[in-house]
Design a protein around this motif. Sequence first.
Motif, short mmCIF file in Angstrom:
data_model
loop_
_atom_site.label_atom_id
_atom_site.label_comp_id
_atom_site.label_asym_id
_atom_site.label_seq_id
_atom_site.Cartn_x
_atom_site.Cartn_y
_atom_site.Cartn_z
N THR A 44 14.22 -25.76 48.46
CA THR A 44 15.00 -26.44 47.44
C THR A 44 14.66 -25.92 46.06
N LEU A 45 13.38 -25.76 45.78
CA LEU A 45 12.95 -25.27 44.48
C LEU A 45 13.49 -23.88 44.19
N VAL A 46 13.40 -23.01 45.17
CA VAL A 46 13.89 -21.64 44.98
C VAL A 46 15.39 -21.66 44.67
N THR A 47 16.14 -22.47 45.40
CA THR A 47 17.58 -22.56 45.18
C THR A 47 17.91 -23.14 43.81
N MET A 48 17.20 -24.20 43.44
CA MET A 48 17.45 -24.84 42.14
C MET A 48 17.09 -23.92 40.99
N LEU A 49 15.99 -23.19 41.14
CA LEU A 49 15.60 -22.26 40.09
C LEU A 49 16.58 -21.11 39.96
N LYS A 50 17.12 -20.68 41.08
CA LYS A 50 18.13 -19.62 41.06
C LYS A 50 19.35 -20.07 40.26
N ASP A 51 19.76 -21.31 40.47
CA ASP A 51 20.91 -21.86 39.73
C ASP A 51 20.57 -22.06 38.26
N LEU A 52 19.32 -22.44 37.99
CA LEU A 52 18.92 -22.72 36.62
C LEU A 52 18.94 -21.47 35.75
N LYS A 53 18.70 -20.31 36.34
CA LYS A 53 18.73 -19.07 35.57
C LYS A 53 20.10 -18.81 34.95
N LYS A 54 21.13 -19.31 35.59
CA LYS A 54 22.49 -19.16 35.05
C LYS A 54 22.70 -20.11 33.86
N VAL A 55 22.00 -21.24 33.89
CA VAL A 55 22.13 -22.23 32.82
C VAL A 55 21.28 -21.86 31.62
N LEU A 56 20.09 -21.29 31.89
CA LEU A 56 19.15 -20.93 30.83
C LEU A 56 18.81 -19.44 30.92
N PRO A 57 19.78 -18.57 30.66
CA PRO A 57 19.53 -17.13 30.82
C PRO A 57 18.45 -16.57 29.91
N VAL A 58 18.22 -17.19 28.75
CA VAL A 58 17.22 -16.66 27.82
C VAL A 58 15.81 -16.77 28.41
N ILE A 59 15.57 -17.76 29.24
CA ILE A 59 14.24 -17.88 29.86
C ILE A 59 14.32 -17.60 31.36
N SER A 60 15.33 -16.82 31.76
CA SER A 60 15.49 -16.50 33.18
C SER A 60 14.28 -15.75 33.72
N GLY A 61 13.62 -14.96 32.86
CA GLY A 61 12.43 -14.24 33.30
C GLY A 61 11.30 -15.19 33.68
N ALA A 62 11.11 -16.25 32.90
CA ALA A 62 10.08 -17.24 33.20
C ALA A 62 10.42 -17.99 34.48
N ILE A 63 11.71 -18.32 34.61
CA ILE A 63 12.15 -19.01 35.82
C ILE A 63 11.93 -18.14 37.05
N ALA A 64 12.25 -16.85 36.89
CA ALA A 64 12.06 -15.91 38.00
C ALA A 64 10.58 -15.74 38.35
N ASP A 93 17.54 -10.71 31.60
CA ASP A 93 18.63 -9.92 31.05
C ASP A 93 18.24 -9.54 29.63
N ILE A 94 17.85 -8.27 29.44
CA ILE A 94 17.36 -7.81 28.14
C ILE A 94 18.38 -7.99 27.04
N SER A 95 19.66 -7.81 27.36
CA SER A 95 20.71 -7.94 26.34
C SER A 95 20.73 -9.35 25.76
N ILE A 96 20.44 -10.33 26.59
CA ILE A 96 20.40 -11.72 26.12
C ILE A 96 19.24 -11.92 25.16
N LEU A 97 18.10 -11.32 25.46
CA LEU A 97 16.94 -11.45 24.59
C LEU A 97 17.17 -10.75 23.25
N ILE A 98 17.78 -9.58 23.32
CA ILE A 98 18.05 -8.82 22.10
C ILE A 98 18.98 -9.59 21.17
N SER A 99 19.92 -10.32 21.74
CA SER A 99 20.87 -11.07 20.93
C SER A 99 20.30 -12.39 20.41
#
Length: 286
Positions: free
Chosen positions: A187-207, A34-40
């Motif tokens: 399991t990993l794919v599901t957990m990483l999907k959930d983690l992106k909501k917790v750590l949106p600033v590094i969601s790109g790395a998680i993805a 989410d670019i807006s998150i990075l910009i902020s």
Amino acid sequence: TSRCFPHIVNLAVKAGLAHLTQLNIFEDNEIDTDISILISNPMYVQLLQDDTIKRARQLVHFIRDSGQRREDFIAVIKKDNEDGSWGKDSEGKNIELRVVGLLKDVDTRWSSTFFMVDRVIELRLAINAFFDLDKYKDFDFSYNMSEEQYAVLHDIRQFLHVFHVVQELVSAEKTPTLSIILPMYETLVTMLKDLKKVLPVISGAIAASQAKLQEYLQKSRGTTAYTAAIGTSLRTPRGLEILIIAFTVINPTMKLEWLRKNWSEADYSSARDRIFEAVSLAAPRI
């Protein structure tokens, strides 16, 4: 497959860690960020680009690469444990740190990076106290980490911890087979999907890690053995929902329900056909 698991996980982690230092808020939105998150959060982005893990590694090497510094570090922990200098816990008792040293990581083993980061965070108070010693004060700026860097490192640790938990589950099995290994990818794919909501600033790395795992999953999901394996779910004592593989034609509808909820429509349809075929072949023998 059990032998492939550490290798695939290593590739996924490396892909995610590489993405951490390649963020650019002015370029295309790579993968899922989410670019807006990075910009902020320009300071956070800058800390990532400066490679916070590398900074932690330099800190560890500075303390560990000298016998005298290692001894001084341990001495700091022991002294401040005795003096009660670390503060109080939630129950009002003196905090005591483990009397252990820092850990170096190895480039070929992602788990060693997790352990290095985890230990740095655990001994953060001792690290700060070490650089408060007169003989090391001049090195504080060059090697110690700021509050902001520790905050970023904590997020990275949380990201790596997902892989660590799943790998520990696999390692706990004496003879990891398809019935243990295959659902761990899901399991990993599901957990990483959930983690992106917790750590949106590094969601790109998680993805990026997700994408690497998906490469393997897409190949595997096309096989009858893989489809036949996916079964029901179980909640561990830690509260982690993991998938358990158990191919049994006794209750294929339970398997299909899980696939319908977690796979794409195309993958689900293909898997459904293979399961029905497997059931029809097995029926005369039952």
